[in-house]
Design a protein around this motif. Structure first.
Motif, PDB file in Angstrom:
ATOM      1  N   LYS A 317      -8.913 -23.391 -12.951  1.00  0.00           N
ATOM      2  CA  LYS A 317      -9.145 -23.474 -11.318  1.00  0.00           C
ATOM      3  C   LYS A 317      -8.174 -23.558 -10.631  1.00  0.00           C
ATOM      4  CE  LYS A 317     -13.716 -22.833 -12.003  1.00  0.00           C
ATOM      5  NZ  LYS A 317     -13.797 -21.685 -13.061  1.00  0.00           N
ATOM      6  N   GLU A 318      -6.881 -24.374 -11.088  1.00  0.00           N
ATOM      7  CA  GLU A 318      -5.721 -25.047 -10.340  1.00  0.00           C
ATOM      8  C   GLU A 318      -4.631 -23.742 -10.283  1.00  0.00           C
ATOM      9  OE1 GLU A 318      -6.098 -27.478  -8.399  1.00  0.00           O
ATOM     10  OE2 GLU A 318      -8.103 -27.598  -9.413  1.00  0.00           O
ATOM     11  N   GLU A 319      -4.826 -22.548 -10.850  1.00  0.00           N
ATOM     12  CA  GLU A 319      -3.870 -21.485 -10.953  1.00  0.00           C
ATOM     13  C   GLU A 319      -3.550 -21.026  -9.556  1.00  0.00           C
ATOM     14  OE1 GLU A 319      -1.751 -18.758 -13.024  1.00  0.00           O
ATOM     15  OE2 GLU A 319      -2.851 -20.275 -14.060  1.00  0.00           O
ATOM     16  N   PRO A 320      -2.372 -21.237  -9.378  1.00  0.00           N
ATOM     17  CA  PRO A 320      -1.957 -20.875  -8.019  1.00  0.00           C
ATOM     18  C   PRO A 320      -2.231 -19.206  -7.392  1.00  0.00           C
ATOM     19  CG  PRO A 320       0.177 -20.886  -9.382  1.00  0.00           C
ATOM     20  CD  PRO A 320      -1.139 -21.456 -10.071  1.00  0.00           C
ATOM     21  N   ALA A 321      -2.110 -19.000  -6.610  1.00  0.00           N
ATOM     22  CA  ALA A 321      -2.406 -17.343  -6.006  1.00  0.00           C
ATOM     23  C   ALA A 321      -1.131 -16.709  -6.120  1.00  0.00           C
ATOM     24  CB  ALA A 321      -2.460 -17.360  -4.519  1.00  0.00           C
ATOM     25  N   LYS A 322      -1.282 -15.305  -6.791  1.00  0.00           N
ATOM     26  CA  LYS A 322      -0.308 -14.648  -7.121  1.00  0.00           C
ATOM     27  C   LYS A 322      -0.279 -13.329  -6.403  1.00  0.00           C
ATOM     28  CE  LYS A 322      -0.041 -16.087 -12.205  1.00  0.00           C
ATOM     29  NZ  LYS A 322      -0.396 -15.820 -13.384  1.00  0.00           N
ATOM     30  N   ARG A 323       1.093 -12.538  -6.436  1.00  0.00           N
ATOM     31  CA  ARG A 323       1.002 -11.315  -5.696  1.00  0.00           C
ATOM     32  C   ARG A 323       1.809 -10.482  -6.739  1.00  0.00           C
ATOM     33  NH1 ARG A 323       4.644  -8.458  -1.155  1.00  0.00           N
ATOM     34  NH2 ARG A 323       3.319  -6.565  -0.759  1.00  0.00           N
ATOM     35  N   ILE A 324       0.980  -9.593  -7.463  1.00  0.00           N
ATOM     36  CA  ILE A 324       1.530  -8.734  -8.595  1.00  0.00           C
ATOM     37  C   ILE A 324       1.693  -7.176  -8.114  1.00  0.00           C
ATOM     38  CG2 ILE A 324       1.260  -7.764 -10.884  1.00  0.00           C
ATOM     39  CD1 ILE A 324       1.197 -10.658 -10.946  1.00  0.00           C
ATOM     40  N   ILE A 325       2.880  -6.814  -7.849  1.00  0.00           N
ATOM     41  CA  ILE A 325       3.098  -5.662  -7.478  1.00  0.00           C
ATOM     42  C   ILE A 325       3.546  -4.554  -8.564  1.00  0.00           C
ATOM     43  CG2 ILE A 325       4.717  -4.081  -5.931  1.00  0.00           C
ATOM     44  CD1 ILE A 325       2.915  -5.893  -4.297  1.00  0.00           C
ATOM     45  N   VAL A 326       2.454  -3.679  -8.827  1.00  0.00           N
ATOM     46  CA  VAL A 326       2.818  -2.654  -9.770  1.00  0.00           C
ATOM     47  C   VAL A 326       3.807  -1.522  -9.478  1.00  0.00           C
ATOM     48  CG1 VAL A 326       1.462  -0.911 -11.347  1.00  0.00           C
ATOM     49  CG2 VAL A 326       0.794  -3.192 -10.680  1.00  0.00           C
ATOM     50  N   PRO A 327       4.745  -1.348  -9.977  1.00  0.00           N
ATOM     51  CA  PRO A 327       5.706  -0.144  -9.544  1.00  0.00           C
ATOM     52  C   PRO A 327       4.931   1.216  -9.491  1.00  0.00           C
ATOM     53  CG  PRO A 327       6.546  -1.513 -11.450  1.00  0.00           C
ATOM     54  CD  PRO A 327       5.288  -1.733 -11.289  1.00  0.00           C
ATOM     55  N   PHE A 328       5.599   2.117  -8.838  1.00  0.00           N
ATOM     56  CA  PHE A 328       5.033   3.620  -8.655  1.00  0.00           C
ATOM     57  C   PHE A 328       6.344   4.331  -9.132  1.00  0.00           C
ATOM     58  CE2 PHE A 328       6.632   2.407  -4.185  1.00  0.00           C
ATOM     59  CZ  PHE A 328       7.470   3.945  -3.856  1.00  0.00           C
ATOM     60  N   ASP A 329       5.853   5.698  -9.127  1.00  0.00           N
ATOM     61  CA  ASP A 329       6.924   6.603  -9.265  1.00  0.00           C
ATOM     62  C   ASP A 329       6.285   7.954  -8.606  1.00  0.00           C
ATOM     63  OD1 ASP A 329       6.340   8.290 -12.023  1.00  0.00           O
ATOM     64  OD2 ASP A 329       5.897   6.072 -12.088  1.00  0.00           O
ATOM     65  N   ILE A 330       7.213   8.896  -8.269  1.00  0.00           N
ATOM     66  CA  ILE A 330       6.505  10.127  -7.882  1.00  0.00           C
ATOM     67  C   ILE A 330       6.718  11.266  -8.668  1.00  0.00           C
ATOM     68  CG2 ILE A 330       6.946  12.034  -6.066  1.00  0.00           C
ATOM     69  CD1 ILE A 330       8.162   9.870  -4.203  1.00  0.00           C
ATOM     70  N   LYS A 331       5.625  12.024  -9.010  1.00  0.00           N
ATOM     71  CA  LYS A 331       5.777  13.081  -9.964  1.00  0.00           C
ATOM     72  C   LYS A 331       5.743  14.227  -8.953  1.00  0.00           C
ATOM     73  CE  LYS A 331       4.357  10.399 -13.398  1.00  0.00           C
ATOM     74  NZ  LYS A 331       5.542  10.258 -14.411  1.00  0.00           N
ATOM     75  N   TYR A 332       6.913  14.897  -9.222  1.00  0.00           N
ATOM     76  CA  TYR A 332       7.316  16.278  -8.384  1.00  0.00           C
ATOM     77  C   TYR A 332       6.838  17.250  -9.252  1.00  0.00           C
ATOM     78  CZ  TYR A 332      10.401  13.025  -5.769  1.00  0.00           C
ATOM     79  OH  TYR A 332      10.836  11.969  -5.053  1.00  0.00           O
ATOM     80  N   ARG A 333       5.749  17.993  -8.440  1.00  0.00           N
ATOM     81  CA  ARG A 333       5.042  19.229  -9.099  1.00  0.00           C
ATOM     82  C   ARG A 333       5.391  20.310  -8.123  1.00  0.00           C
ATOM     83  NH1 ARG A 333       0.922  15.242 -10.806  1.00  0.00           N
ATOM     84  NH2 ARG A 333       1.480  14.448 -12.828  1.00  0.00           N
ATOM     85  N   SER A 334       4.222  21.336  -8.017  1.00  0.00           N
ATOM     86  CA  SER A 334       4.476  22.565  -7.079  1.00  0.00           C
ATOM     87  C   SER A 334       3.851  22.680  -6.217  1.00  0.00           C
ATOM     88  CB  SER A 334       4.276  23.710  -8.460  1.00  0.00           C
ATOM     89  OG  SER A 334       3.102  23.796  -8.942  1.00  0.00           O
ATOM     90  N   SER A 335       3.117  21.720  -5.636  1.00  0.00           N
ATOM     91  CA  SER A 335       2.567  21.723  -4.244  1.00  0.00           C
ATOM     92  C   SER A 335       3.336  21.723  -2.999  1.00  0.00           C
ATOM     93  CB  SER A 335       1.258  20.682  -4.197  1.00  0.00           C
ATOM     94  OG  SER A 335       2.300  19.439  -4.121  1.00  0.00           O
ATOM     95  N   THR A 336       4.959  21.493  -3.302  1.00  0.00           N
ATOM     96  CA  THR A 336       5.623  21.677  -2.154  1.00  0.00           C
ATOM     97  C   THR A 336       6.668  22.797  -2.366  1.00  0.00           C
ATOM     98  OG1 THR A 336       7.184  20.095  -3.119  1.00  0.00           O
ATOM     99  CG2 THR A 336       5.370  19.141  -1.855  1.00  0.00           C
ATOM    100  N   GLN A 337       7.180  23.121  -1.184  1.00  0.00           N
ATOM    101  CA  GLN A 337       8.283  24.328  -1.047  1.00  0.00           C
ATOM    102  C   GLN A 337       8.927  24.028   0.098  1.00  0.00           C
ATOM    103  OE1 GLN A 337       7.171  28.341  -2.163  1.00  0.00           O
ATOM    104  NE2 GLN A 337       7.575  28.798  -0.071  1.00  0.00           N
ATOM    105  N   GLU A 338      10.341  24.380  -0.098  1.00  0.00           N
ATOM    106  CA  GLU A 338      11.330  24.138   0.939  1.00  0.00           C
ATOM    107  C   GLU A 338      11.000  24.919   2.201  1.00  0.00           C
ATOM    108  OE1 GLU A 338      16.099  24.285   1.634  1.00  0.00           O
ATOM    109  OE2 GLU A 338      15.399  24.226  -0.392  1.00  0.00           O
ATOM    110  N   LYS A 339      10.977  24.269   3.292  1.00  0.00           N
ATOM    111  CA  LYS A 339      10.585  25.388   4.595  1.00  0.00           C
ATOM    112  C   LYS A 339      11.580  26.035   4.945  1.00  0.00           C
ATOM    113  CE  LYS A 339       7.965  25.445   8.400  1.00  0.00           C
ATOM    114  NZ  LYS A 339       8.624  26.652   8.952  1.00  0.00           N
ATOM    115  N   GLU A 340      11.603  27.268   5.096  1.00  0.00           N
ATOM    116  CA  GLU A 340      12.477  28.232   5.625  1.00  0.00           C
ATOM    117  C   GLU A 340      12.909  27.939   7.148  1.00  0.00           C
ATOM    118  OE1 GLU A 340      11.478  31.958   4.805  1.00  0.00           O
ATOM    119  OE2 GLU A 340      11.387  31.938   2.490  1.00  0.00           O
TER     120      GLU A 340
END
Length: 345
Positions: A317-340
């Motif tokens: 019950k005395e466990e101190p509060a924690k902030r756990i940050i889970v890393p993210f990464d970006i999955k680059y797929r085909s829903s984007t295209q260079e704007k002409e």
């Protein structure tokens, strides 16, 4: 069939949570209300479960999990089954069971959580959301009951254990991807502005536009439900504008799928006519057509880390509060295209 708490509550003219409080002899219930409820219990032959009441000083070996809305609606979004899978993996390993708590309204959800706490049915609670002015979080703090948040609390951040991603940075990086491939008219589609995850992802979006010297217009920000239907509704609003966007930052993959479907109905195609980036990397994001460029927030990891943190708090019950940050990464797929660049006349 035995008499239920709901039936006692109806007979006494109180809420079911009030009956639970009377059973637990809660000090905030007035003597008059206690007397009325106990009278109804006696007349109806209702007998509280003594075993459940006696669990106050020993472990129930169960964890409560609070969904952000009714189960039928929340479970339409693949985020929730995946985060539950992460929680379950740790719970199973540590010999804990899971109790799901849902409700159609904030009031119903609060009553369900109150019953869970007052009847000692669980050792601790995981909130699968974070919202502004959350009555459930306020109740758990008041009761000094062990809980963990998946997301970032809206206040008292340093006092509440939470597991989150850096959603501001994720929002900025995914928006920068659209800027780097030439998009200048970029809209944001997110959930309710009561939800901290929406606020943080939108902050990242706005920061990227500001640094690039691009305007972030009010009409380019749409807030709706994290469902396919929400994405479809957003398309109607954005593509009725005099200058529709060419890029979209969408705060949830399921909404993105609704957006893609609606665009097709309007005769528009992703990414040829509009580029889309999203968040969560649920299993649908890779198999939809086109596959989505999305932020992988490692949902399973959010769930497993939340379960580990909660079990630690339950055991100490005395466990101190924690902030756990889970890393993210970006999955680059085909829903984007260079704007002409526009053709010069």
């Amino acid at each position: 069939m035995g008499v239920t708490i709901k039936e006692v509550a109806k007979a006494a003219g109180v809420a079911p949570s009030t009956v639970s409080r009377v059973i637990a002899d809660h000090p905030r219930i007035s003597p008059a209300t206690k007397k009325r409820v106990k009278k109804a219990m006696k007349e109806m032959g209702y007998h509280p479960n003594a075993n459940a009441r006696n669990l106050a000083n020993r472990s129930t070996q169960s964890l409560g999990v609070v969904m952000p809305s009714s189960a039928d609606k929340a479970l339409q979004n693949p985020f929730f089954p995946e985060v539950l899978r992460g929680i379950s993996a740790v719970a199973h390993e540590m010999d804990y069971s899971i109790l799901l708590c849902t409700g159609e309204t904030d009031e119903q959800m609060l009553e369900a959580v109150e019953r869970m706490v007052y009847s000692n049915r669980t050792d601790g609670i995981i909130l699968l959301y974070s919202q502004v002015n959350d009555p459930i979080m306020a109740f758990l703090i008041e009761q000094n009951f062990p809980f963990v948040v998946v997301g970032k609390p809206s206040e008292r951040v340093d006092e509440i254990t939470h597991v989150d991603n850096d959603n501001v940075r994720a929002g900025k990086e995914i928006t920068n991807h659209l800027i780097e491939i030439g998009h200048e008219c970029i809209a944001f589609i997110g959930g309710s502005t009561d939800r901290i995850v929406t606020i943080d992802r939108m902050k990242g979006y706005e920061s990227a536009l500001e640094e690039a010297g691009l305007p972030y217009l009010d009409e380019y920000r749409i807030h709706t439900e994290f469902l396919k239907s929400g994405g479809r509704q957003a398309v109607h609003e954005l593509f009725s504008l005099p200058q529709p966007p060419t890029g979209l930052v969408i705060a949830d993959d399921l909404m993105s799928i609704g957006v893609v479907n609606m665009l097709e109905e309007l005769g528009m195609h992703v990414p040829e006519d509009i580029s889309i980036v999203s968040f969560n990397n649920v299993y649908l994001s890779e198999i939809t057509r086109p596959p989505l460029t999305t932020v992988d927030i490692h949902i399973h990891g959010l769930g497993s880390q939340a379960a580990k943190c909660l079990i630690e708090k339950v055991k100490n019950k005395e466990e101190p509060a924690k902030r756990i940050i889970v890393p993210f990464d970006i999955k680059y797929r085909s829903s984007t295209q260079e704007k002409e660049a526009p053709t010069e006349v």
